[in-house]
Design an enzyme around this catalytic site. Structure first.
Site, PDB file in Angstrom:
ATOM      1  N   ASP A  79      -5.256 -13.746 -40.865  1.00 56.29           N
ATOM      2  CA  ASP A  79      -6.521 -14.418 -40.581  1.00 56.29           C
ATOM      3  C   ASP A  79      -7.680 -13.473 -40.868  1.00 56.29           C
ATOM      4  OD1 ASP A  79      -8.251 -16.391 -39.741  1.00 56.29           O
ATOM      5  OD2 ASP A  79      -7.112 -16.839 -37.919  1.00 56.29           O
ATOM      6  N   GLU A 124     -11.257 -12.055 -45.164  1.00 55.26           N
ATOM      7  CA  GLU A 124     -12.386 -11.816 -46.095  1.00 55.26           C
ATOM      8  C   GLU A 124     -13.242 -10.593 -45.751  1.00 55.26           C
ATOM      9  OE1 GLU A 124     -13.099 -14.552 -42.967  1.00 55.26           O
ATOM     10  OE2 GLU A 124     -11.897 -14.965 -44.721  1.00 55.26           O
ATOM     11  N   ASP A 163     -11.599 -22.417 -41.802  1.00 49.43           N
ATOM     12  CA  ASP A 163     -11.844 -23.238 -40.611  1.00 49.43           C
ATOM     13  C   ASP A 163     -12.770 -24.407 -40.945  1.00 49.43           C
ATOM     14  OD1 ASP A 163     -10.311 -21.351 -39.307  1.00 49.43           O
ATOM     15  OD2 ASP A 163     -12.018 -20.257 -38.508  1.00 49.43           O
TER      16      ASP A 163
END
Length: 820
Positions: A406, A409, A479
């Site tokens: 998760d 980035e 998300d």
């Protein structure tokens, strides 16, 4: 006499001048092993052929030496036979596939085929270098512009939530984000690809007069032009440069259940048990965050939460049910973790705002109790070693099957421009910012491969960069909000991502933030508005490279939506069953990716020369045979416009009205428009009706079906009904043939996991349909592997006049001809 002597001297002088001019012209460039170098005005230009179809262009200010090792490109340039010549100001370099012209006066580089068809050219005087101080290092902001044809379409640049397919007339600011994954590679309908090899924040802009890349930081302009001849061919060139995609285990293509978050090991194992009790197929379960405890222990990679007292037993219990588990890991660490304490003194952490921002779980974040969580320096090889050391010890050693990376980035909250000045192992964070996901995913992948070859690397990650396909990663779209518009956005997002040469992509089925659907309902899963959206998203998800249900606010397990015999439950179960029946087709498509640089989720423009599909953003091919037209508009309930992001989405306000709204009937059929590309006939998957291509049709739909069409000439294997991917052998497959054109399909099989296939432990069986003779040739099996089926049955079913003509055949690996 004197006049003759004078004239001879004049002629001699002219000849000398001509020789000198030719000599000067010949010296306008220098040949190298890979191409040429030349100085044009104030710019050093180098042309390097990496292969007959791929060329690298390097430009830098004259006399400013630099050293660059690409983070993406791993291919070593191969010796390429070139014919180099000059005519006037144009120096031409020809391989046996491609011609590159360099104007030594203006500096413009142009590309064309050997027969003179123009492909792409730079805009004159468009390479610019603007002085830039990068955290104390003198460098440049770099820009290069190109000229595209008016009717040319380009695609790629990773995943964007724009809702559009083509990149024409778009301005895109490429900085990695939660729901935007940027890959500076594009493909053109003219059959070429372009890779802009830069990792700093970059702006792509397409205007009528030019198309440009502008990067904040660059010691040089560095890009690759590749002639693939098609979108598929250009993608193949890019993978040749940056690495091939390995095989995933078969179980990763089954159905995955997840949510934010299972709060105990009993709950996690209980979900698997419940699916087995219900007889609904399941191959994977995912454990989200905070199994480590509080936020000060963020990403400890250890089960410090008392609700997970026996992690090894937890994994064993899941494995006993023939399921797999992957687990959430992050790219940042809390201040009380061992990783933080080891990395901090070595300067391996990046001090900027990331998730979570508070040590407390309450929302909004309480800034009086900062979490102290910091991302780690993924560019530092020693830091990647430390990361794997703890991951191996705390999680891999207990049998975890894969990684959910998760915030890869990573999350960059409360951004300040000075954050880009932070030093990494490879320079300023600004200089390498967009390559963060490539480096962190690569670190885990390479370490696991070095540790064990028994289990194929499988990484589910939220972000990506060019070259990431080589690391066994499947990227999800972040998300995203639970809304119809968000669902509509996912299709072109996934297609552009796939055309960026990274073939594995998926999305949170149902959308991540779904709190709005709880308002007015005790259980959001009983809200017909969410039920309809969820079912349609799930039906789309069944035709993506990973079918994975996940989100917050509303649990997504099938039993939350009702029970067997009820329309929503049955629609969910039907989609999951369909996914499993297609596993032989999907696994073979995965081999086509690994072996032949193919793409699973395919924009229609990749397969059809039909001007009507150039911008089609709501249909696509899944593999090379199945046209998928997801339902992306509400048909039974009002389509409420909902917007949320990572800030507002976590603001979970309690519902104030628990009175249930009026129930909705999902019984009546509806209809939708579907365009069928020209150049072929199509078969309705559900009715077997044959339809001519090149037209828009109105297709009747129900809540449990979306439009699916099979291209004429297709051969599709259908597997048995199973509870998990490897429950039954493929010893009695249905081989369905859709006539109307010749066709071919290769069924791929191996040991379903491990890397023995790289040593040749696999087999293929090629099926060939001859439409004129109405015969199916099952060719000699090629290859072998331990446990291979030596004798089997194929139930051949040819679709004709809306019916199936069936014939069972026994196959032992030798050629069989089936006449129907």
């Amino acid at each position: 006499m004197k006049n003759n002597i004078f004239m001879k001297r004049v002629k001699l002088l002219v000849s000398l001048l001509l020789v000198l001019a030719v000599s000067i012209q010949a010296q306008s460039y220098q040949k190298t092993d890979l191409g040429i170098k030349t100085k044009i005005n104030s710019t050093d230009v180098e042309i390097q052929f990496f292969s007959p179809t791929t060329v690298r262009i390097l430009k830098s200010p004259v006399g400013k030496p630099f050293k660059k090792e690409s983070l993406t490109v791993i291919k070593k340039p191969q010796a390429t036979k070139l014919a180099i010549s000059q005519q006037g100001d144009i120096v031409s370099l020809k391989s046996n596939k491609l011609k590159v012209d360099v104007d030594v006066k203006s500096g413009k580089v142009s590309y064309s085929t050997l027969v003179g068809a123009k492909l792409l050219s730079e805009k004159e005087a468009s390479a610019t270098f603007t002085d830039f101080d990068d955290a104390g290092s003198k460098t440049y902001t770099v820009n290069q512009s190109f000229t595209l044809d008016k009717d040319e379409a380009v695609y790629g640049l990773g995943q964007q939530q724009r809702g559009k397919l083509s990149l024409r007339n778009e301005k895109i600011n490429m900085v990695q984000g939660n729901t935007d994954d940027y890959v500076p590679f594009l493909v053109s309908t003219k059959g070429y690809g372009l890779f802009w090899d830069n990792y700093s924040p970059t702006t792509f802009e397409d205007k009528p007069e030019s198309t440009s890349f502008r990067s904040d930081v660059g010691d040089c302009i560095d890009y690759y032009f590749m002639l693939g001849g098609s979108i598929d061919g250009s993608i193949a060139c890019m993978r040749d440069l940056s690495g091939q995609a390995p095989m995933f285990p078969l179980w990763t293509f089954g159905y995955w259940q997840s949510k934010e978050r299972y709060k105990s090991q009993n709950e996690l194992v209980g979900v698997v048990n419940k699916y087995r009790e219900l007889g609904v197929p399941l191959d994977g379960i995912i454990q989200d965050w905070q199994y480590w405890g509080n936020n000060y222990l963020w990403n400890a990679m250890d089960f410090l939460n008392t609700e997970f007292p026996a992690p090894k037993k937890m994994v064993e219990d899941i494995h006993k049910q023939n399921a797999h588990v992957i687990i959430s890991i992050w790219n940042s660490f809390g201040p009380q973790t061992k990783q933080y304490r080891e990395m901090k003194p070595k300067g391996m952490l990046l001090n900027f705002g990331t998730w979570p921002q508070s040590g407390l779980e309450a929302w909004p974040p309480n800034r009086e109790y900062p979490s102290g969580v910091e991302p780690y320096d993924v560019y530092n090889p020693e830091a990647r070693d430390i990361y794997w050391k703890y991951l191996n010890k705390g999680l891999f050693s207990v049998g975890i099957d894969g990684w959910w990376m998760d915030s890869s980035e990573p999350d960059h909250l409360d951004f300040k421009p000075s954050d880009f000045d932070l030093k990494t192992y490879l320079g300023s964070f600004r200089k390498v910012r967009n390559a963060f996901p490539l480096m962190t995913v690569g670190g885990v992948s390479e370490h696991q491969r070095a540790t064990s070859s028994d289990k194929r690397v499988f990484i589910l990650t939220r972000s990506a960069f060019a070259g990431q396909q080589r690391y066994g990663a499947n990227t999800w779209s972040g998300d995203v909000n639970s809304s119809w518009q968000s669902l509509r956005n996912q299709i072109p997002a996934g297609l552009n991502f796939s055309m960026s040469a990274i073939p594995y992509w998926n999305t949170d089925i149902g959308g991540f933030f779904a709190s709005a659907y709880n308002r007015g309902w005790n259980e959001g899963a009983k809200n017909p508005a969410f039920q309809e959206l969820y079912v349609r998203w799930l039906q789309f998800g069944a035709f993506t490279p990973m079918m994975r249900s996940h989100g917050t606010d509303i649990p997504r397990e099938i039993y939350n939506f009702g029970k067997k015999g009820e329309p929503i439950y049955d629609a969910i179960a039907k989609s999951i069953d369909l996914r499993y029946s297609l596993l032989p087709y999907i696994y073979s498509a995965a081999w086509d990716i690994t072996n032949s640089q193919s793409t699973m989720m395919r924009a229609l423009v990749m397969d059809f020369s039909d001007k009507n599909v150039v911008n089609t953003n709501n249909e696509y091919m899944f593999g090379k045979s199945i046209l998928v037209a997801p339902i992306v508009n509400a048909q039974y309930t009002p389509e409420t416009i909902l917007r949320a992001n990572a800030e507002t989405g976590w603001d979970k306000k309690e519902a104030t009205d628990n009175a249930k709204n009026q129930a909705v009937s999902f019984a009546q059929p509806k209809s939708t428009k579907v365009y069928l590309p020209e150049g072929t006939s199509w078969y309705d998957f559900w009715t077997n009706e044959k339809v001519k291509g090149g037209q828009e049709i109105t297709k009747s739909t129900t809540i449990d079906e979306i439009p699916l069409f099979i291209k004429a000439g297709s051969i599709i294997p259908f597997g048995p009904q199973v509870q998990y991917a490897t429950e039954k052998k493929w010893d009695n497959l249905e081989i369905r043939v859709y006539p109307g054109a010749n066709g071919e399909f290769s069924l791929y099989e191996d040991e379903n996991d491990n890397y023995n296939y790289e040593k040749g432990a696999y087999s293929t069986i090629t099926f060939t349909w001859n439409d004129a003779s109405k015969s199916l040739i099952i060719n000699n099996r090629k290859g072998s592997f331990p446990g291979m089926i030596t004798s089997r049955k194929f139930n051949v079913a040819v679709i004709a006049a809306g019916k199936k003509i069936e014939k069972a055949v026994t196959y032992t690996g030798k050629k069989v001809v089936v006449k129907l």
